[in-house]
Scaffold this motif. Structure first.
Motif, PDB file in Angstrom:
ATOM      1  N   TRP A   1     -82.416 -98.382  14.328  1.00  0.00           N
ATOM      2  CA  TRP A   1     -81.294 -99.239  13.955  1.00  0.00           C
ATOM      3  C   TRP A   1     -81.517 -99.862  12.585  1.00  0.00           C
ATOM      4  N   VAL A   2     -82.779-100.080  12.225  1.00  0.00           N
ATOM      5  CA  VAL A   2     -83.065-100.615  10.892  1.00  0.00           C
ATOM      6  C   VAL A   2     -82.788 -99.562   9.830  1.00  0.00           C
ATOM      7  N   GLN A   3     -83.220 -98.335  10.078  1.00  0.00           N
ATOM      8  CA  GLN A   3     -83.009 -97.256   9.113  1.00  0.00           C
ATOM      9  C   GLN A   3     -81.529 -96.919   8.947  1.00  0.00           C
ATOM     10  N   ASN A   4     -80.772 -97.126   9.999  1.00  0.00           N
ATOM     11  CA  ASN A   4     -79.350 -96.769   9.962  1.00  0.00           C
ATOM     12  C   ASN A   4     -78.450 -97.912   9.509  1.00  0.00           C
ATOM     13  N   THR A   5     -79.034 -99.025   9.103  1.00  0.00           N
ATOM     14  CA  THR A   5     -78.258-100.191   8.684  1.00  0.00           C
ATOM     15  C   THR A   5     -78.477-100.467   7.202  1.00  0.00           C
ATOM     16  N   LYS A   6     -77.393-100.667   6.482  1.00  0.00           N
ATOM     17  CA  LYS A   6     -77.459-100.945   5.048  1.00  0.00           C
ATOM     18  C   LYS A   6     -76.792-102.283   4.751  1.00  0.00           C
ATOM     19  N   LEU A   7     -77.412-103.032   3.865  1.00  0.00           N
ATOM     20  CA  LEU A   7     -76.885-104.326   3.437  1.00  0.00           C
ATOM     21  C   LEU A   7     -76.573-104.248   1.954  1.00  0.00           C
ATOM     22  N   LYS A   8     -75.385-104.724   1.570  1.00  0.00           N
ATOM     23  CA  LYS A   8     -74.993-104.681   0.165  1.00  0.00           C
ATOM     24  C   LYS A   8     -74.183-105.936  -0.153  1.00  0.00           C
ATOM     25  N   GLY A   9     -74.045-106.219  -1.437  1.00  0.00           N
ATOM     26  CA  GLY A   9     -73.269-107.383  -1.825  1.00  0.00           C
ATOM     27  C   GLY A   9     -73.076-107.451  -3.325  1.00  0.00           C
ATOM     28  N   ASP A  10     -72.300-108.420  -3.750  1.00  0.00           N
ATOM     29  CA  ASP A  10     -72.108-108.651  -5.180  1.00  0.00           C
ATOM     30  C   ASP A  10     -71.698-110.107  -5.412  1.00  0.00           C
ATOM     31  N   PHE A  11     -71.914-110.534  -6.645  1.00  0.00           N
ATOM     32  CA  PHE A  11     -71.544-111.882  -7.050  1.00  0.00           C
ATOM     33  C   PHE A  11     -70.903-111.805  -8.429  1.00  0.00           C
ATOM     34  N   ARG A  12     -69.806-112.566  -8.614  1.00  0.00           N
ATOM     35  CA  ARG A  12     -69.120-112.581  -9.901  1.00  0.00           C
ATOM     36  C   ARG A  12     -68.912-114.025 -10.348  1.00  0.00           C
ATOM     37  N   LEU A  13     -69.305-114.311 -11.569  1.00  0.00           N
ATOM     38  CA  LEU A  13     -69.090-115.615 -12.188  1.00  0.00           C
ATOM     39  C   LEU A  13     -68.024-115.446 -13.264  1.00  0.00           C
ATOM     40  N   ARG A  14     -66.959-116.263 -13.199  1.00  0.00           N
ATOM     41  CA  ARG A  14     -65.796-116.047 -14.076  1.00  0.00           C
ATOM     42  C   ARG A  14     -65.367-117.312 -14.803  1.00  0.00           C
TER      43      ARG A  14
ATOM     44  N   VAL B   1     -73.881 -96.003  14.250  1.00  0.00           N
ATOM     45  CA  VAL B   1     -74.122 -96.050  15.695  1.00  0.00           C
ATOM     46  C   VAL B   1     -74.692 -94.716  16.160  1.00  0.00           C
ATOM     47  N   ASN B   2     -74.124 -93.647  15.651  1.00  0.00           N
ATOM     48  CA  ASN B   2     -74.636 -92.304  15.862  1.00  0.00           C
ATOM     49  C   ASN B   2     -74.158 -91.442  14.695  1.00  0.00           C
ATOM     50  N   GLU B   3     -74.325 -90.144  14.791  1.00  0.00           N
ATOM     51  CA  GLU B   3     -73.996 -89.266  13.667  1.00  0.00           C
ATOM     52  C   GLU B   3     -72.507 -89.237  13.341  1.00  0.00           C
ATOM     53  N   LYS B   4     -71.668 -89.667  14.275  1.00  0.00           N
ATOM     54  CA  LYS B   4     -70.231 -89.593  14.048  1.00  0.00           C
ATOM     55  C   LYS B   4     -69.544 -90.953  13.949  1.00  0.00           C
ATOM     56  N   LEU B   5     -70.265 -92.021  14.225  1.00  0.00           N
ATOM     57  CA  LEU B   5     -69.635 -93.335  14.305  1.00  0.00           C
ATOM     58  C   LEU B   5     -70.339 -94.340  13.398  1.00  0.00           C
ATOM     59  N   LEU B   6     -69.542 -95.016  12.569  1.00  0.00           N
ATOM     60  CA  LEU B   6     -70.034 -96.025  11.638  1.00  0.00           C
ATOM     61  C   LEU B   6     -69.296 -97.335  11.885  1.00  0.00           C
TER      62      LEU B   6
ATOM     63  N   ALA C   1     -84.455 -93.746   4.029  1.00  0.00           N
ATOM     64  CA  ALA C   1     -83.063 -93.516   3.615  1.00  0.00           C
ATOM     65  C   ALA C   1     -82.408 -92.437   4.462  1.00  0.00           C
ATOM     66  N   ALA C   2     -83.213 -91.435   4.885  1.00  0.00           N
ATOM     67  CA  ALA C   2     -82.667 -90.347   5.703  1.00  0.00           C
ATOM     68  C   ALA C   2     -82.685 -90.673   7.192  1.00  0.00           C
ATOM     69  N   GLY C   3     -83.215 -91.846   7.544  1.00  0.00           N
ATOM     70  CA  GLY C   3     -83.282 -92.220   8.952  1.00  0.00           C
ATOM     71  C   GLY C   3     -84.287 -91.411   9.739  1.00  0.00           C
ATOM     72  N   LYS C   4     -85.359 -90.889   9.052  1.00  0.00           N
ATOM     73  CA  LYS C   4     -86.331 -90.027   9.710  1.00  0.00           C
ATOM     74  C   LYS C   4     -87.725 -90.629   9.756  1.00  0.00           C
ATOM     75  N   SER C   5     -87.813 -91.898   9.406  1.00  0.00           N
ATOM     76  CA  SER C   5     -89.128 -92.539   9.398  1.00  0.00           C
ATOM     77  C   SER C   5     -89.574 -92.870  10.821  1.00  0.00           C
ATOM     78  N   ASP C   6     -90.895 -92.630  11.104  1.00  0.00           N
ATOM     79  CA  ASP C   6     -91.454 -92.990  12.399  1.00  0.00           C
ATOM     80  C   ASP C   6     -92.003 -94.404  12.398  1.00  0.00           C
ATOM     81  N   THR C   7     -91.935 -95.071  11.238  1.00  0.00           N
ATOM     82  CA  THR C   7     -92.551 -96.389  11.107  1.00  0.00           C
ATOM     83  C   THR C   7     -91.576 -97.538  11.291  1.00  0.00           C
TER      84      THR C   7
END
Length: 433
Positions: free
Chosen positions: A71-84, A115-120, A61-67
């Protein structure tokens, strides 16, 4: 002695085992063998497994993993679904009753990466139509998809795509098709449908004055439409200074004054209806006035009280009071009205996050015919039209972590004859991931 043997064994495993295998569950297998050999108790093994997984989660989560790759640590995927389920009950200009029941869905998927500490960079997709239809002009800003149509495939379109550059703390530049909250603050939805994703460039500034007060400034230049026959496409300019202030323990205030200029000239924008073409009367003659440039001033405020009924031993986490007023200063059609307002309140949790959380909201909105461009207001409130007044009451209740039920009821009518009252009832099942 047992403790030192355990630490040495665990260190050897981490040093020699492949990273992917460890992440895939090799730690659990090792701990199970250590339990079988009597080196560890089952309780110690469970504790070590939990602590190890939590440490790995925090590092990723902190982007400090050596494993994992950066780019994987700095990328987040999110979503939602609504049934109406939605029920529309309306009376036409001829006082004829029209009932309509629909099943609707909304699906959204978003990705953001540092992308870096200042750019998303962020990209999001959502259901909905990318063009309006003559019978449903509100669809251009709606993310709903109606079920049916002989099981046809539903469109999934680009909802937003933007870059956010933060050169210093408290200041950001956003460019592209962005989220509304990055460009504009509004406590309700009198002027802006929350599904709108503005296109252009925005600047977001925030800073502290003292421990109890901070200020912010949101501004931007947004493109409204591309007109192939014109060298001067419609656009808008937004400037919104505001402040946040702590009044007392558990009481806070946010207030702003927004100024919006819409350069539309004689163009009829996509999604606009006749409610904003404008007209005025002189004697027995009617004269059509072309759509003109709009200049809106909108003061807004929101007052929050934490645990407001504590003295009465009633557990309500928060009370929110809010109000908005909008005035169009364009020199057009003085007889149809150029102002509007919204008053409302909210009770309950700040947001529904787990079982038992609830939020109750009510607001009353009044928008005169030429108060705002009718491509902007909430598309669920009288199909997004102006020249209306409307009540809305909504209740959300948490069913569990990241899932909740919602009930939303609109009662609206035109300000001028024929009143043509309309009632919309929406029952939602929401899921976030």
């Amino acid at each position: 002695m047992k403790k030192w043997y355990l630490l040495f064994t665990a260190a050897a495993v981490f040093a020699t085992a492949p990273v992917s295998s460890v992440l895939a569950g090799e730690i659990d297998i090792l701990l199970e063998k250590l339990v079988d050999k009597g080196v560890l108790t089952a309780g110690e093994a469970r504790q070590i497994a939990a602590e190890t997984k939590e440490d790995v989660r925090k590092e990723v989560a902190a982007g400090k993993s050596d494993t994992l790759p950066k780019w994987v640590q700095n990328t987040k995927l999110k979503g939602d679904f609504r049934l109406r389920y939605q029920m529309d009950h309306a009376k036409s200009s001829h006082n004829q009753t029209k009932n309509r029941q629909r099943g609707r869905i909304r699906a959204r998927l978003g990705l953001e990466s540092k992308v870096n500490e200042k750019l998303l960079v962020a990209v999001g997709m959502a259901t909905g139509l990318n063009e309006y239809t003559t019978s449903n002009k509100d669809t251009i800003r709606s993310t709903n998809q109606t079920l049916g149509a002989s099981w046809s495939k539903k469109p999934f379109n680009l909802d937003y795509a933007y870059a956010k550059y933060t050169p210093m703390s408290g200041f950001a530049v956003i460019g592209g098709k962005m989220l509304l909250k990055d460009a504009i603050w509004e406590p309700g939805d009198l002027m802006w449908d929350t599904d709108i994703t503005p296109e252009g460039v925005a600047f977001d500034f925030a800073g502290n004055v003292n421990s109890d007060m901070s200020v912010f400034l949101k501004s931007g230049f947004f493109l409204l439409e591309e007109i192939s026959s014109s060298n001067d496409d419609p656009y808008s300019i937004h400037i919104q200074p505001g402040m946040d202030m702590k009044i007392a323990d558990g009481i806070s205030l946010r207030a702003s004054v927004a100024a919006d200029y819409f350069r539309v000239r004689d163009f009829t924008l996509k999604g606009s209806s006749v409610s904003n073409t404008g007209s005025y009367k002189s004697g027995d003659n009617s004269y059509a006035v072309p759509m003109a440039n709009y200049t809106n001033i909108m003061p807004a405020l929101e007052l929050k009280f934490s645990d407001p009924f504590k003295a009465f031993h009633i557990n309500v986490p928060q009370l929110r009071l809010f109000g908005e007023y909008v005035r169009n200063f364009a020199d057009i059609d003085p007889y149809t009205g150029k102002s509007g307002y919204m008053l409302g309140f909210g009770l309950g949790a700040d947001k529904v996050a787990k079982f038992g959380d609830w939020v109750l909201k009510y607001n009353y909105a009044r928008l005169e015919k030429n108060a705002v461009l009718d491509i902007l207001p909430d598309s669920d409130r009288y199909e997004g039209k102006t020249n209306i007044r409307a009540h809305e009451i909504a209740l959300d209740f948490g069913l569990g972590e990241n899932t909740w039920l919602g009930l939303d009821v609109y009662r609206a009518q035109l300000l001028t004859a024929p009143r043509a009252p309309s009632t919309v009832v929406q029952v939602d099942w929401n899921m976030k991931f």
